[in-house]
Motif scaffolding. Structure first.
Motif, PDB file in Angstrom:
ATOM      1  N   MET A   1       0.494  -5.135  -6.928  1.00 31.86           N
ATOM      2  CA  MET A   1       1.449  -5.126  -5.826  1.00 31.86           C
ATOM      3  C   MET A   1       0.670  -3.694  -5.125  1.00 31.86           C
ATOM      4  O   MET A   1      -0.032  -2.986  -5.730  1.00 31.86           O
ATOM      5  N   ARG A   2       1.040  -3.639  -3.792  1.00 29.97           N
ATOM      6  CA  ARG A   2       0.628  -2.409  -3.078  1.00 29.97           C
ATOM      7  C   ARG A   2       1.871  -1.373  -3.032  1.00 29.97           C
ATOM      8  O   ARG A   2       2.985  -1.600  -3.029  1.00 29.97           O
ATOM      9  N   ALA A   3       1.329  -0.123  -2.990  1.00 32.67           N
ATOM     10  CA  ALA A   3       2.083   0.837  -3.398  1.00 32.67           C
ATOM     11  C   ALA A   3       1.617   2.197  -2.889  1.00 32.67           C
ATOM     12  O   ALA A   3       0.211   2.272  -2.886  1.00 32.67           O
ATOM     13  N   VAL A   4       2.343   3.113  -2.262  1.00 26.17           N
ATOM     14  CA  VAL A   4       1.838   4.415  -1.850  1.00 26.17           C
ATOM     15  C   VAL A   4       1.953   5.526  -3.125  1.00 26.17           C
ATOM     16  O   VAL A   4       2.847   5.738  -3.810  1.00 26.17           O
ATOM     17  N   VAL A   5       0.581   5.789  -3.466  1.00 20.69           N
ATOM     18  CA  VAL A   5       0.448   6.615  -4.652  1.00 20.69           C
ATOM     19  C   VAL A   5      -0.011   8.268  -4.446  1.00 20.69           C
ATOM     20  O   VAL A   5      -0.623   8.268  -3.435  1.00 20.69           O
ATOM     21  N   GLN A   6      -0.014   8.861  -5.384  1.00 22.92           N
ATOM     22  CA  GLN A   6      -0.732  10.261  -5.489  1.00 22.92           C
ATOM     23  C   GLN A   6      -1.153  10.706  -6.589  1.00 22.92           C
ATOM     24  O   GLN A   6      -0.197  10.480  -7.559  1.00 22.92           O
ATOM     25  N   ASP A   7      -2.066  11.263  -6.888  1.00 21.59           N
ATOM     26  CA  ASP A   7      -2.431  11.754  -8.310  1.00 21.59           C
ATOM     27  C   ASP A   7      -2.386  13.181  -8.292  1.00 21.59           C
ATOM     28  O   ASP A   7      -2.593  13.882  -9.601  1.00 21.59           O
ATOM     29  N   VAL A   8      -2.388  14.139  -7.057  1.00 19.27           N
ATOM     30  CA  VAL A   8      -2.169  15.449  -6.984  1.00 19.27           C
ATOM     31  C   VAL A   8      -1.126  15.898  -6.222  1.00 19.27           C
ATOM     32  O   VAL A   8      -0.729  15.181  -5.214  1.00 19.27           O
ATOM     33  N   TYR A   9      -0.474  17.193  -6.484  1.00 18.84           N
ATOM     34  CA  TYR A   9       0.462  17.467  -5.415  1.00 18.84           C
ATOM     35  C   TYR A   9      -0.200  18.032  -4.040  1.00 18.84           C
ATOM     36  O   TYR A   9      -1.529  18.384  -4.043  1.00 18.84           O
ATOM     37  N   GLY A  10       0.522  17.997  -3.003  1.00 18.37           N
ATOM     38  CA  GLY A  10      -0.195  18.398  -1.752  1.00 18.37           C
ATOM     39  C   GLY A  10       0.520  17.915  -0.503  1.00 18.37           C
ATOM     40  O   GLY A  10       1.389  17.138  -0.736  1.00 18.37           O
ATOM     41  N   PRO A  11      -0.111  17.892   0.453  1.00 24.22           N
ATOM     42  CA  PRO A  11       0.429  17.451   1.972  1.00 24.22           C
ATOM     43  C   PRO A  11       0.375  15.932   1.819  1.00 24.22           C
ATOM     44  O   PRO A  11      -0.019  15.247   1.022  1.00 24.22           O
ATOM     45  N   PRO A  12       0.775  15.468   3.104  1.00 23.86           N
ATOM     46  CA  PRO A  12       0.798  14.047   3.093  1.00 23.86           C
ATOM     47  C   PRO A  12      -0.667  13.189   3.048  1.00 23.86           C
ATOM     48  O   PRO A  12      -0.614  11.988   2.724  1.00 23.86           O
ATOM     49  N   GLU A  13      -1.595  13.927   3.222  1.00 26.37           N
ATOM     50  CA  GLU A  13      -2.972  13.418   3.026  1.00 26.37           C
ATOM     51  C   GLU A  13      -3.224  12.884   1.620  1.00 26.37           C
ATOM     52  O   GLU A  13      -4.360  12.171   1.425  1.00 26.37           O
ATOM     53  N   VAL A  14      -2.503  13.380   0.581  1.00 24.25           N
ATOM     54  CA  VAL A  14      -2.777  13.131  -0.704  1.00 24.25           C
ATOM     55  C   VAL A  14      -2.378  11.603  -1.160  1.00 24.25           C
ATOM     56  O   VAL A  14      -2.585  11.280  -2.174  1.00 24.25           O
ATOM     57  N   LEU A  15      -1.475  11.077  -0.119  1.00 24.69           N
ATOM     58  CA  LEU A  15      -0.903   9.769  -0.348  1.00 24.69           C
ATOM     59  C   LEU A  15      -1.757   8.698   0.042  1.00 24.69           C
ATOM     60  O   LEU A  15      -2.773   8.857   1.119  1.00 24.69           O
ATOM     61  N   ARG A  16      -1.971   7.705  -0.599  1.00 26.43           N
ATOM     62  CA  ARG A  16      -2.826   6.454  -0.176  1.00 26.43           C
ATOM     63  C   ARG A  16      -2.199   5.380  -0.464  1.00 26.43           C
ATOM     64  O   ARG A  16      -1.434   5.219  -1.722  1.00 26.43           O
ATOM     65  N   LEU A  17      -2.613   4.364   0.018  1.00 31.52           N
ATOM     66  CA  LEU A  17      -2.099   2.922  -0.273  1.00 31.52           C
ATOM     67  C   LEU A  17      -3.089   2.034  -1.206  1.00 31.52           C
ATOM     68  O   LEU A  17      -4.317   2.307  -0.947  1.00 31.52           O
ATOM     69  N   GLU A  18      -2.655   1.598  -2.289  1.00 32.86           N
ATOM     70  CA  GLU A  18      -3.412   1.268  -3.474  1.00 32.86           C
ATOM     71  C   GLU A  18      -2.730  -0.186  -4.166  1.00 32.86           C
ATOM     72  O   GLU A  18      -1.538  -0.190  -4.032  1.00 32.86           O
ATOM     73  N   GLU A  19      -3.564  -0.902  -4.752  1.00 34.91           N
ATOM     74  CA  GLU A  19      -3.185  -1.834  -5.501  1.00 34.91           C
ATOM     75  C   GLU A  19      -2.986  -1.325  -7.095  1.00 34.91           C
ATOM     76  O   GLU A  19      -3.777  -0.572  -7.524  1.00 34.91           O
TER      77      GLU A  19
END
Length: 328
Positions: A1-19
């Motif tokens: 499924m598609r999801a908005v993920v993050q692996d580190v804390y930080g600003p909105p730029e740390v978010l990305r759309l991923e399967e």
């Protein structure tokens, strides 16, 4: 499924759309096909890991334990886990889930309710976290009663837009505080009076209120108390600014310590989304007493932009993430 993920804390730029893998519901949980989600200040705090007390509370000291952000959701039940007998596949629900910025999310059945019949998924997703916070602040922490005067500081935001409507539904006289650009929204929500904080201080003591809701504010406790009646109640709903360790929550701690020694009730709000409260909100929505105020909608890959818009202070009402087209 598609999801908005993050692996580190930080600003909105740390978010990305991923399967990513679709989650599996555990005991007392259901899997929801998410049609819409929503953004609130809590999403930003968990994304940034700020204040640091958030990390110490179990969300991950060095990196987020949960990769997918998002709490508010509305959608259809896809599957049910062991012991979850309240819902069946195909049921339309709304509430709080784990990682709702995704095509599927798991939620405890105790934090879901049937979707209001007169709302689409976008509007239903705008309700859970903010509307439950407003309900808990007014009814539980504030003890609001008909005929009381209520001041809502932050009347045009997510929680505030519901607080104005709920206070009116409970029979109170409501004064909303917001900026010039959002005064029309506060009036449309039912506020009897609107104070433009860019032109006058709503807590200068010239007027006193039975109940004050200070939502995500930073005004000193002393100033807020001056605007309360001698036996009035102040409810602090969140808070911004402050230090890196506890952020704006220092006022809540001081209010808790001071309250036993003064005539006024000074209460911090610790709100959760519960099935029973969602049912109360459903009744008010279906009766026409409460209507979600949606400022903007974004696609799933627009979550970072939605968070930036929220943190810039531009949001009017709720910001909704449209994860999938409404099947209706």
């Amino acid at each position: 499924m598609r999801a908005v993920v993050q692996d580190v804390y930080g600003p909105p730029e740390v978010l990305r759309l991923e399967e990513v893998d679709r989650p599996v519901p555990g005991k007392g949980e259901v899997l929801v096909r998410v049609h819409a989600a929503a953004v609130d200040q809590g999403v930003w705090h968990l994304m940034e890991g700020r204040p640091y007390a958030v990390r110490a509370a179990g969300f991950g000291l060095r990196a987020p334990k949960a990769r997918v952000r998002g709490m508010d959701l509305a959608g259809r039940v896809e599957a049910v886990g062991p012991g979850a007998g309240r819902f069946r596949p195909g049921d339309e629900v709304y509430g709080e889930g784990k990682g709702s910025f995704a095509e599927y999310a798991v939620a405890k059945e105790s934090r879901l309710a049937p979707k209001p019949r007169n709302l689409d998924f976008d509007a239903a997703a705008a309700l859970p976290v903010s509307a439950c916070s407003a309900l808990n602040a007014l009814r539980d922490a504030g003890g609001v009663r008909a005929g009381q005067s209520v001041l809502v500081i932050g009347a045009s935001g997510g929680v505030g837009s519901y607080a104005v409507q709920l206070a009116k539904a409970f029979g109170a006289r409501v004064t909303g505080v917001c900026s010039t650009a959002k005064a029309d929204l506060a009036r449309s929500l039912g506020a009897d009076e609107v104070v433009d904080y860019t032109r006058e201080d709503p807590v200068d003591g010239r007027r006193r209120y039975d109940l004050i809701l200070d939502i995500a504010g930073n005004r000193p406790l002393g100033a807020l108390r001056r605007a309360l009646t001698p036996r009035g109640t102040l409810v602090i709903v969140g808070g911004e600014g402050g230090g890196r360790w506890i952020g704006g929550n220092d006022r809540q701690l001081r209010a808790l310590l001071l309250s036993p020694f003064v005539g006024q009730r000074l209460r911090p709000l610790a709100s959760v989304v519960r099935h029973g409260d969602l049912e109360v909100l459903t009744g008010l929505v279906e009766a026409g007493s409460v209507t979600p105020a949606i400022g903007r909608t974004y696609p799933l890959d627009g979550v970072p932009d939605a968070i930036r818009h929220l943190r810039a202070g531009h949001a009017r009402g709720k910001l909704v993430i449209r994860v999938a087209p409404d099947p209706h």
